[in-house]
Scaffold this motif. Structure first.
Motif, short mmCIF file in Angstrom:
data_model
loop_
_atom_site.label_atom_id
_atom_site.label_comp_id
_atom_site.label_asym_id
_atom_site.label_seq_id
_atom_site.Cartn_x
_atom_site.Cartn_y
_atom_site.Cartn_z
N VAL A 18 0.86 -1.18 0.00
CA VAL A 18 0.00 0.00 0.00
C VAL A 18 0.89 1.23 0.00
O VAL A 18 1.86 1.31 0.77
N TYR A 19 0.56 2.22 -0.84
CA TYR A 19 1.38 3.43 -0.90
C TYR A 19 0.61 4.71 -0.62
O TYR A 19 1.22 5.76 -0.40
N ALA A 20 -0.73 4.67 -0.63
CA ALA A 20 -1.49 5.90 -0.42
C ALA A 20 -2.84 5.59 0.19
O ALA A 20 -3.40 4.50 0.00
N LEU A 21 -3.37 6.55 0.93
CA LEU A 21 -4.71 6.48 1.51
C LEU A 21 -5.57 7.55 0.88
O LEU A 21 -5.24 8.74 0.93
N ARG A 22 -6.69 7.13 0.29
CA ARG A 22 -7.69 8.07 -0.22
C ARG A 22 -8.94 7.95 0.63
O ARG A 22 -9.57 6.89 0.69
N LEU A 23 -9.31 9.04 1.28
CA LEU A 23 -10.47 9.08 2.15
C LEU A 23 -11.71 9.54 1.38
O LEU A 23 -11.59 10.05 0.25
N PRO A 24 -12.90 9.39 1.96
CA PRO A 24 -14.11 9.92 1.30
C PRO A 24 -14.04 11.44 1.16
O PRO A 24 -13.21 12.10 1.80
N PRO A 25 -14.87 12.01 0.31
CA PRO A 25 -14.88 13.47 0.14
C PRO A 25 -15.01 14.19 1.48
O PRO A 25 -15.78 13.79 2.35
N GLY A 26 -14.22 15.24 1.63
CA GLY A 26 -14.21 15.99 2.87
C GLY A 26 -13.16 15.52 3.85
O GLY A 26 -12.90 16.20 4.86
N ASP A 57 -17.12 -4.62 -5.53
CA ASP A 57 -17.89 -5.20 -4.44
C ASP A 57 -18.57 -4.16 -3.58
O ASP A 57 -19.73 -4.33 -3.19
N ILE A 58 -17.88 -3.10 -3.24
CA ILE A 58 -18.50 -2.08 -2.37
C ILE A 58 -19.12 -0.95 -3.17
O ILE A 58 -19.71 -0.03 -2.59
N GLY A 59 -19.03 -1.03 -4.49
CA GLY A 59 -19.67 -0.02 -5.33
C GLY A 59 -21.16 0.14 -5.04
O GLY A 59 -21.65 1.27 -4.95
N PRO A 60 -21.91 -0.97 -4.87
CA PRO A 60 -23.32 -0.80 -4.54
C PRO A 60 -23.55 -0.07 -3.22
O PRO A 60 -24.55 0.65 -3.07
N LEU A 61 -22.66 -0.23 -2.25
CA LEU A 61 -22.77 0.54 -1.00
C LEU A 61 -22.55 2.03 -1.29
O LEU A 61 -23.28 2.88 -0.78
N ALA A 62 -21.54 2.33 -2.11
CA ALA A 62 -21.28 3.73 -2.45
C ALA A 62 -22.48 4.35 -3.17
O ALA A 62 -22.81 5.52 -2.94
N GLU A 63 -23.14 3.57 -4.01
CA GLU A 63 -24.27 4.09 -4.78
C GLU A 63 -25.45 4.49 -3.89
O GLU A 63 -26.25 5.34 -4.27
N VAL A 64 -25.55 3.86 -2.72
CA VAL A 64 -26.65 4.21 -1.82
C VAL A 64 -26.19 5.13 -0.69
O VAL A 64 -26.89 5.31 0.30
N GLY A 65 -25.00 5.73 -0.86
CA GLY A 65 -24.58 6.79 0.03
C GLY A 65 -23.58 6.44 1.11
O GLY A 65 -23.23 7.31 1.92
N VAL A 66 -23.11 5.20 1.17
CA VAL A 66 -22.11 4.85 2.17
C VAL A 66 -20.75 5.39 1.74
O VAL A 66 -20.31 5.13 0.62
N PRO A 67 -20.06 6.16 2.59
CA PRO A 67 -18.72 6.64 2.23
C PRO A 67 -17.76 5.47 2.04
O PRO A 67 -17.88 4.43 2.70
N VAL A 68 -16.82 5.63 1.12
CA VAL A 68 -15.84 4.59 0.85
C VAL A 68 -14.43 5.18 0.86
O VAL A 68 -14.23 6.36 0.60
N PHE A 69 -13.46 4.32 1.20
CA PHE A 69 -12.05 4.73 1.20
C PHE A 69 -11.25 3.71 0.41
O PHE A 69 -11.73 2.59 0.14
N THR A 70 -10.03 4.06 0.06
CA THR A 70 -9.12 3.13 -0.61
C THR A 70 -7.73 3.23 0.00
O THR A 70 -7.20 4.33 0.18
N LEU A 71 -7.16 2.08 0.31
CA LEU A 71 -5.74 1.97 0.60
C LEU A 71 -5.11 1.50 -0.71
O LEU A 71 -5.16 0.33 -1.06
N ALA A 72 -4.56 2.46 -1.46
CA ALA A 72 -4.10 2.19 -2.83
C ALA A 72 -2.84 1.34 -2.83
O ALA A 72 -1.86 1.66 -2.17
N GLN A 73 -2.89 0.26 -3.60
CA GLN A 73 -1.77 -0.67 -3.69
C GLN A 73 -0.94 -0.41 -4.95
O GLN A 73 -1.46 0.10 -5.96
#
Length: 479
Positions: free
Chosen positions: A367-375, A407-423
């Motif tokens: 992992v080289y970077a962390l991307r958080l939800p907007p804000g 896999d978590i795209g459907p959660l994002a579509e209904v408003g759940v914030p998502v993050f990524t630990l970029a590999q």
């Protein structure tokens, strides 16, 4: 956890509205220290490699809906129970499965030679004895789409858009995956009898990359194949040299009614168990390799991270949920066939209690970077995360995460914030969807660094008051 901002930036009331509460500096430092201790403990764990080794050795490839995927999911549920997870359950959903059968590809003219190709997932079988026709080459999907209807009658459409660009973030993949998804349907519209493409991969090995293709109005399109890079080059050189290339393609692929399933397990929260953090990966894999990097590794990483937190001596306030999704690789022909969508339908209104979701599905390299939800960028939470993750080489990104993954795209579509630990995906598409996706490609040290990054970050979120939904609202400019 509650984190502090410099004095004068926010009143206490506005800070709380953004999802933070502010304890004494000593408590703040203690929270980061605990997260760092969880991170360091994760660097010594061996659950991730144990899980990947057992899964890929015992079950091998796990095509969506196959007996292998179903048995692997049952085994994984027992594995999670043995590790101490709670509320472990398997939730099944209907699926149209696909079996590759036998396949072959041959240049029959101007001079016979065998080539290496793999049928694309959910493409139909050829007629008995195969299909034989001349090749018409295109250098892009757009060029194929520009061809008149009926112009490929009785011919094989071949798209060679060149070798995939090798990028750390894998951004070269989208150009070629579009061809795989939409190319067969476009070729069918123009009268072609089959479709072939250069594999969507960065390697030069004589090893094709499979992957799913789309249905049209709920039905399969044409027999469709991906060529290994050297064989794609061979055909393109022949066409460019003025040769008329004739191929014979054969496939006995079939579809069948079956079920897939999600495996779900919880580490219940100490004081706010209804607030859920989802750690996602997928159980299914393509059939050519054993699915070690795609995506047994992701399951190992997320399970091991949650297990490390479980063993830290202090349960976090919020619930941590590990989900091993079924049928990530195949999401058609109906909307029941995707594990992420099945999960969202299954939880119903409880989705509003989901705090954030993250997905590990990009191999096992560091992992080289962390991307958080907007804000999230520039906040005290991001600074705390950097203090925990920086020592293991993970930097904060100002780029917000909006989609998360399949896999978590459907959660994002209904408003759940998502993050990524970029590999680091520099070599990921050398192996992706090929016979080379096997256990020996995993670097144990890099796998463990992933676990440490996930464990440290998830501890910070799970034992905190951070509210990414309100951060997103605060970051949206007023109209």
């Amino acid at each position: 956890m509650s984190l502090r901002l410099p004095l004068g930036l926010l009143s206490a009331a506005s800070a709380l509205a953004l999802g933070f509460a502010f304890p004494a500096a000593a408590q703040d430092a203690q929270t980061v220290q605990r997260a760092a201790a969880v991170r360091d403990a994760a660097l010594k764990e061996n659950v991730a490699l144990d899980y990947v080794t057992r899964l890929t050795t015992r079950f091998g490839p796990r095509p969506a809906g196959s007996r292998s995927e179903q048995e692997a999911s049952a085994w994984a549920a027992d594995y999670l129970k043995d590790l101490g997870f709670r509320n472990v359950r398997i939730e099944s959903f209907p699926l149209v499965g696909w079996d590759r059968g036998e396949e072959s590809a041959t240049i029959v003219g101007p001079r016979p030679q065998r080539i290496v190709a793999a049928a694309l997932g959910h493409s139909p079988a050829t007629p008995a004895g195969g299909v034989e026709a001349d090749v018409v080459r295109f250098d892009s999907l757009e060029a194929l789409m520009a061809a008149p209807d009926g112009s490929l009658s009785g011919q094989i459409a071949y798209v060679d858009a060149g070798q995939m660009v090798r990028m750390q973030d894998g951004s070269g993949y989208g150009v070629l995956s579009r061809i795989r998804s939409a190319g067969p349907a476009e070729a069918m519209k123009r009268g072609a009898v089959a479709f072939v493409m250069r594999s969507a991969g960065t390697d030069e090995h004589r090893m094709p990359h499979t992957g799913t293709t789309r249905y049209v109005e709920g039905r399969p399109t044409l027999p469709a194949f991906a060529l290994s890079a050297p064989d794609a080059d061979q055909i393109s050189r022949m066409v460019e040299g003025g040769e008329t290339v004739r191929l014979r393609l054969s496939s006995t692929a079939r579809t069948y009614e079956t079920t897939s399933q999600n495996v779900i397990a919880d580490l219940p929260g100490r004081s706010r168990p209804d607030e859920v953090i989802v750690l996602g990966s997928h159980m299914d894999s393509w059939d050519l390799g054993t699915g070690a990097i795609d995506d047994a590794a992701g399951g190992g990483i997320t399970i091991a991270a949650a297990k490390t937190i479980m063993e830290s001596g202090r349960r976090p306030a919020r619930t941590i949920r590990v989900v091993l999704y079924g049928s990530e690789e195949v999401s058609q022909p109906t909307n029941t066939g995707n594990g992420g969508g099945a999960y969202v339908r299954g939880i119903g209104a409880a989705v509003s209690d989901h705090i954030v979701a993250g997905e590990s599905d990009f191999g096992a390299d560091r992992v080289y970077a962390l991307r958080l939800p907007p804000g999230g960028a520039g906040t005290e939470f991001q600074r705390a995360a950097t203090r925990v993750l920086g020592p293991i080489g993970v930097l904060a990104s100002a780029e917000p995460e909006l989609h998360g993954g399949v896999d978590i795209g459907p959660l994002a579509e209904v408003g759940v914030p998502v993050f990524t630990l970029a590999q680091d995906g520099t070599r990921y598409f050398d192996l992706h969807h090929t016979a080379d996706d096997t256990l020996d490609k995993i670097d144990p040290a890099q796998l463990t660094q992933n676990v440490a990054a996930w464990a440290g970050l998830i501890w910070l979120i799970a034992d905190s008051d951070v509210n990414f939904r309100t951060l997103r609202t605060a970051a949206t400019p007023a109209r």
